[in-house]
Design a protein around this motif. Structure first.
Motif: not given
Length: 267
Positions: A169-175, A237-247, A249-252
């Motif tokens: 999840g972290w790698t995906d955020l960075v990429v 969980f944090g990775f998924r939340w950051m993906k929602w915050i930054l992009y 993307i997700g179900d938050f």
């Protein structure tokens, strides 16, 4: 990711999961521990959890004592590198002449050596997990050993297959961020939140459970129970939340009543 001990001018060779190489490191190799000096190691989020637990300290203490924060080129995202000793060889703080003090909890980059893993850009259907590097360094005599591996065999033997799965999840955020235009910058608040979420797991847990986070977001009870007692689950969980915050993307989902209450309090 960086290569421990990589010398200037050594060009890496691109490898796939079935690529083969010969390598073995052990105490009888004359260059033993040389690759643990003069290095640049980016620590992954799971590396920090493993190391801080091995040392019996909090993530905040580990970050303060053993790391240096940097901004990753082309992403504007904070990354953590291992702080080296101020000696002639710029040694890893955990290396001794007879080996590594934290070997069972060693960082992902150390586990990968003499390989590295990288992704050039984000594409929804791209298989970035199969992009590896191999560097045959002149100072390393482990390449003269007769033990042969495939990349897949080496990753499993060193435990990086598990490391990569947890850090995915972290790698995906960075990429994803690397694929953004260079002029798209993050706010300091967002960078700080990324840092806390990805690297300071103890502080992130406090943020989730002792702030208004669980009132603001609609998080199911099963997830709350799971992340409360499991650091890996909390990290993912944090990775998924950051993906929602930054992009986005997700179900938050935001709790509308909590939002209204916050707006009223601000007024």
């Amino acid at each position: 990711m960086d290569f421990p001990g990589n010398e200037a001018g050594i060009q890496p060779v691109r490898f796939g999961p079935d690529s083969r190489f010969t390598f073995k490191c052990h105490k009888d190799v004359p260059c033993f521990t040389k690759c643990c000096r003069g290095i640049n190691i980016i620590l992954t989020p799971y590396d920090i959890i493993q190391l801080k637990n091995r040392l019996g300290i909090s993530s905040g203490e580990f970050l303060a004592i053993y790391t240096v924060p940097q901004l990753l080129e082309k992403t504007d995202l904070p990354v953590i590198t291992l702080k080296l000793l101020d000696d002639e060889q710029q040694s890893c703080p955990f290396v001794r002449d007879d080996g590594c003090l934290v070997y069972e909890s060693r960082p992902t980059t150390c586990r990968y050596y003499p390989l590295g893993v990288a992704s050039l850009s984000h594409k929804e259907d791209a298989d970035d997990k199969e992009f590896y590097f191999f560097v045959n360094e002149p100072h390393c005599l482990g390449f003269e050993e007769k033990k042969e591996w495939t990349v897949t065999e080496w990753r499993k033997d060193q435990g990086v297959d598990i490391q990569d799965e947890i850090n995915a999840g972290w790698t995906d955020l960075v990429v994803r961020k690397r694929s953004f235009p260079a002029n798209v910058k993050l706010t300091e608040k967002t960078k700080k939140m990324f840092f806390t979420t990805c690297y300071d797991i103890d502080q992130f847990k406090e943020f989730v459970f002792q702030s208004s986070f669980l009132r603001l977001y609609q998080i199911d009870e099963e997830t709350i129970h799971k992340i409360k007692d499991n650091e890996v689950a909390l990290l993912e969980f944090g990775f998924r939340w950051m993906k929602w915050i930054l992009y986005k993307i997700g179900d938050f989902r935001i709790n509308p009543e909590a939002v209204q209450k916050r707006q009223e309090e601000k007024k």
